[in-house]
Design a protein around this motif. Structure first.
Motif, PDB file in Angstrom:
ATOM      1  N   ASN A  94     -17.968  -6.705  19.125  1.00 56.53           N
ATOM      2  CA  ASN A  94     -16.616  -7.085  19.517  1.00 56.53           C
ATOM      3  C   ASN A  94     -16.233  -6.334  20.784  1.00 56.53           C
ATOM      4  O   ASN A  94     -16.966  -5.441  21.250  1.00 56.53           O
ATOM      5  CB  ASN A  94     -15.612  -6.823  18.386  1.00 56.53           C
ATOM      6  N   LEU A  95     -15.068  -6.671  21.318  1.00 55.78           N
ATOM      7  CA  LEU A  95     -14.626  -6.064  22.579  1.00 55.78           C
ATOM      8  C   LEU A  95     -14.285  -4.592  22.410  1.00 55.78           C
ATOM      9  O   LEU A  95     -14.450  -3.806  23.350  1.00 55.78           O
ATOM     10  CB  LEU A  95     -13.419  -6.834  23.118  1.00 55.78           C
ATOM     11  N   ASP A  96     -13.803  -4.203  21.232  1.00 55.38           N
ATOM     12  CA  ASP A  96     -13.483  -2.790  21.001  1.00 55.38           C
ATOM     13  C   ASP A  96     -14.736  -1.927  21.101  1.00 55.38           C
ATOM     14  O   ASP A  96     -14.700  -0.835  21.686  1.00 55.38           O
ATOM     15  CB  ASP A  96     -12.832  -2.612  19.627  1.00 55.38           C
ATOM     16  N   GLU A  97     -15.836  -2.393  20.524  1.00 54.16           N
ATOM     17  CA  GLU A  97     -17.083  -1.633  20.608  1.00 54.16           C
ATOM     18  C   GLU A  97     -17.566  -1.532  22.055  1.00 54.16           C
ATOM     19  O   GLU A  97     -18.059  -0.491  22.483  1.00 54.16           O
ATOM     20  CB  GLU A  97     -18.158  -2.285  19.740  1.00 54.16           C
ATOM     21  N   MET A  98     -17.422  -2.617  22.795  1.00 49.56           N
ATOM     22  CA  MET A  98     -17.797  -2.590  24.206  1.00 49.56           C
ATOM     23  C   MET A  98     -16.951  -1.584  24.974  1.00 49.56           C
ATOM     24  O   MET A  98     -17.458  -0.798  25.781  1.00 49.56           O
ATOM     25  CB  MET A  98     -17.641  -3.978  24.829  1.00 49.56           C
ATOM     26  N   GLN A  99     -15.651  -1.575  24.716  1.00 48.86           N
ATOM     27  CA  GLN A  99     -14.753  -0.653  25.401  1.00 48.86           C
ATOM     28  C   GLN A  99     -15.087   0.795  25.061  1.00 48.86           C
ATOM     29  O   GLN A  99     -15.068   1.671  25.937  1.00 48.86           O
ATOM     30  CB  GLN A  99     -13.298  -0.961  25.042  1.00 48.86           C
ATOM     31  N   GLN A 100     -15.382   1.057  23.809  1.00 51.84           N
ATOM     32  CA  GLN A 100     -15.747   2.415  23.399  1.00 51.84           C
ATOM     33  C   GLN A 100     -17.014   2.876  24.102  1.00 51.84           C
ATOM     34  O   GLN A 100     -17.110   4.026  24.541  1.00 51.84           O
ATOM     35  CB  GLN A 100     -15.916   2.467  21.876  1.00 51.84           C
ATOM     36  N   TRP A 101     -17.986   1.975  24.213  1.00 56.01           N
ATOM     37  CA  TRP A 101     -19.230   2.295  24.917  1.00 56.01           C
ATOM     38  C   TRP A 101     -18.947   2.598  26.387  1.00 56.01           C
ATOM     39  O   TRP A 101     -19.460   3.563  26.953  1.00 56.01           O
ATOM     40  CB  TRP A 101     -20.195   1.124  24.785  1.00 56.01           C
ATOM     41  N   TYR A 102     -18.117   1.773  27.006  1.00 53.44           N
ATOM     42  CA  TYR A 102     -17.773   1.950  28.416  1.00 53.44           C
ATOM     43  C   TYR A 102     -17.042   3.275  28.634  1.00 53.44           C
ATOM     44  O   TYR A 102     -17.369   4.041  29.555  1.00 53.44           O
ATOM     45  CB  TYR A 102     -16.903   0.776  28.872  1.00 53.44           C
ATOM     46  N   ASP A 103     -16.073   3.579  27.775  1.00 52.80           N
ATOM     47  CA  ASP A 103     -15.309   4.821  27.909  1.00 52.80           C
ATOM     48  C   ASP A 103     -16.209   6.042  27.766  1.00 52.80           C
ATOM     49  O   ASP A 103     -16.082   7.023  28.515  1.00 52.80           O
ATOM     50  CB  ASP A 103     -14.200   4.880  26.855  1.00 52.80           C
ATOM     51  N   ALA A 104     -17.128   5.993  26.815  1.00 54.23           N
ATOM     52  CA  ALA A 104     -17.964   7.160  26.515  1.00 54.23           C
ATOM     53  C   ALA A 104     -19.075   7.373  27.528  1.00 54.23           C
ATOM     54  O   ALA A 104     -19.468   8.522  27.796  1.00 54.23           O
ATOM     55  CB  ALA A 104     -18.572   7.009  25.120  1.00 54.23           C
ATOM     56  N   ASN A 105     -19.566   6.289  28.121  1.00 58.70           N
ATOM     57  CA  ASN A 105     -20.765   6.402  28.952  1.00 58.70           C
ATOM     58  C   ASN A 105     -20.553   6.204  30.450  1.00 58.70           C
ATOM     59  O   ASN A 105     -21.382   6.635  31.238  1.00 58.70           O
ATOM     60  CB  ASN A 105     -21.799   5.382  28.469  1.00 58.70           C
ATOM     61  N   ILE A 106     -19.451   5.568  30.833  1.00 55.61           N
ATOM     62  CA  ILE A 106     -19.261   5.236  32.249  1.00 55.61           C
ATOM     63  C   ILE A 106     -17.897   5.643  32.788  1.00 55.61           C
ATOM     64  O   ILE A 106     -17.797   6.336  33.802  1.00 55.61           O
ATOM     65  CB  ILE A 106     -19.476   3.724  32.478  1.00 55.61           C
TER      66      ILE A 106
END
Length: 305
Positions: free
Chosen positions: A49-61
Motif C-alpha cells: 500500500n501507499l503507507d508502506e511505500m511512504q515509510q520506506w521512502y522516509d526511512a531510506n531516502i
C-alpha cells in the motif's frame, strides 16, 4: 533506426535517446537515486500500500533532504533524469507545501522555471499542481484561488486514496478547466473500475493517473474510449506496489487493445528506480506488448491534447 527496431534489436542505448513523454511524475521523487547515493544498497522495494511505500521512502531516502536546498536538489535531479532518458514532454507534479522554503509563491515558481531553463530547456515542461484528497476543502479552495492567479500551472492532479469520492473538488476543477488547465486525478490504482468512470465524469477529466482497474469492466473501457480519456500508466509502480502481479500480465495491454489511449510513465523513480525507457523494455521483454504497439504508446504521449 526506428523505436520499434531498437526494441526488437535490444539496442537499448539508442532506445534511451529517442523522444518519449513522462506525464505522471511526482517532481521531488522523479530523480535518479544515483545522484545522491554513491552505493545503492537499499532494502527491497516490496509494498502492499501507499503507507508502506511512504515509510520506506522516509526511512531510506527522504532523510537526506531538507529545506530549499533539498527541494532544489531533487527537482534538479528530476530534470536531469528526464533529459538523460530522452523525455521530450514532461509533466512534473508539485505540491504547494514546498513553497514554505521560499520567500513567496512567486519565488517558488521562479526557482522551478530556472531549473527547467538551466538544465533542460529543450523539454516541453508541463508544471502540474498536486492536490491531496481531503474532506476539509475550504483551505484547498482558498489556496487554489491564490495559486491560479500566477498562471504557472498547466495541469492539475488529485492524489491520495483513490477509493474516496472526488465530488468536493468539482468547483476547483471547473475553475481549472476555465483556465485551460489539463485535468487529471489518481483513479483506479487501488479503487475499482466504476470509481474511474465516476471520477472522470464528476471532474470532467482529460486524463487519469493510473486507471488500470478499468481493465476489469467492459462498460468502463467502452466509456473511456468513447470519451477519449487518456490513462497515464506507471507499470513499475503497479508491479512494485503489488497492484499487478507482473509485467507480463499488466492490464496496459488489455486497455491499449481496447482502443483506449495509454502512456507509459515513471511515477516515483527515486523510489522505484525504473526509468520510462526501462519500462518500455520491461513490457517488451516480458512479452506483454509488441515493439510496434509500444511505439504507438510512445507516440500517443508526444501528442498535444
Amino acid at each position: 533506426m526506428t523505436f520499434s527496431k531498437a526494441l526488437a534489436d535490444k539496442d537499448y542505448e539508442t532506445l534511451r535517446t529517442m523522444p518519449k513523454s513522462d506525464l505522471h511524475n511526482h517532481a521531488t521523487r522523479g530523480g535518479n537515486i544515483r545522484d545522491f547515493f554513491d552505493d545503492v544498497d537499499l532494502p527491497k522495494r516490496d509494498f502492499t500500500n501507499l503507507d508502506e511505500m511512504q515509510q520506506w521512502y522516509d526511512a531510506n531516502i527522504k532523510y537526506k533532504f531538507s529545506g530549499q536546498e533539498g527541494f532544489i536538489a531533487r527537482v534538479e535531479s528530476a530534470f536531469k533524469q528526464a533529459q538523460h532518458d530522452g523525455i521530450r514532454r514532461l509533466a512534473l507534479s508539485f505540491g504547494i507545501g514546498d513553497s514554505i522554503h521560499f520567500a513567496s509563491l512567486e519565488a517558488y515558481f521562479m526557482a522551478i522555471r530556472q531549473l527547467h531553463q538551466t538544465i533542460a530547456p529543450e523539454i516541453d515542461f508541463i508544471p502540474e499542481l498536486c492536490l491531496g484528497r481531503t474532506s476539509n476543502i475550504e483551505p484547498v479552495q482558498d489556496m487554489f484561488d491564490e495559486v491560479i492567479e500566477y498562471d504557472f500551472f498547466k495541469s492539475i492532479d488529485l492524489v491520495g486514496d483513490d477509493r474516496d469520492s472526488v465530488a468536493n473538488y468539482k468547483s476547483i476543477y471547473r475553475k481549472a478547466k476555465s483556465k485551460g488547465i489539463i485535468l487529471k486525478a489518481h483513479l483506479g490504482e487501488f479503487g475499482d473500475a466504476e470509481s474511474v468512470r465516476k471520477g472522470v465524469d464528476v471532474l470532467e477529466l482529460d486524463e487519469v493517473q493510473h486507471g488500470i482497474a478499468a481493465a476489469t469492466s467492459i462498460e468502463v473501457k467502452n466509456w473511456l474510449r468513447t470519451n477519449d480519456v487518456q490513462l497515464n500508466i506507471c507499470p513499475s509502480s503497479n508491479v512494485m506496489l503489488n497492484r499487478v502481479p507482473s509485467y507480463e500480465i499488466h492490464p496496459i495491454k488489455e486497455l491499449f487493445h481496447h482502443g483506449i489511449k495509454v502512456t507509459i510513465n515513471s511515477d516515483d523513480m527515486l523510489i522505484f528506480d525504473q526509468s520510462v525507457t526501462q519500462d518500455y523494455i520491461n513490457l517488451f521483454e516480458s512479452g506483454c506488448m509488441s515493439a510496434n504497439d509500444l511505439n504507438t504508446v510512445r507516440e500517443t504521449g508526444l501528442l498535444l491534447r
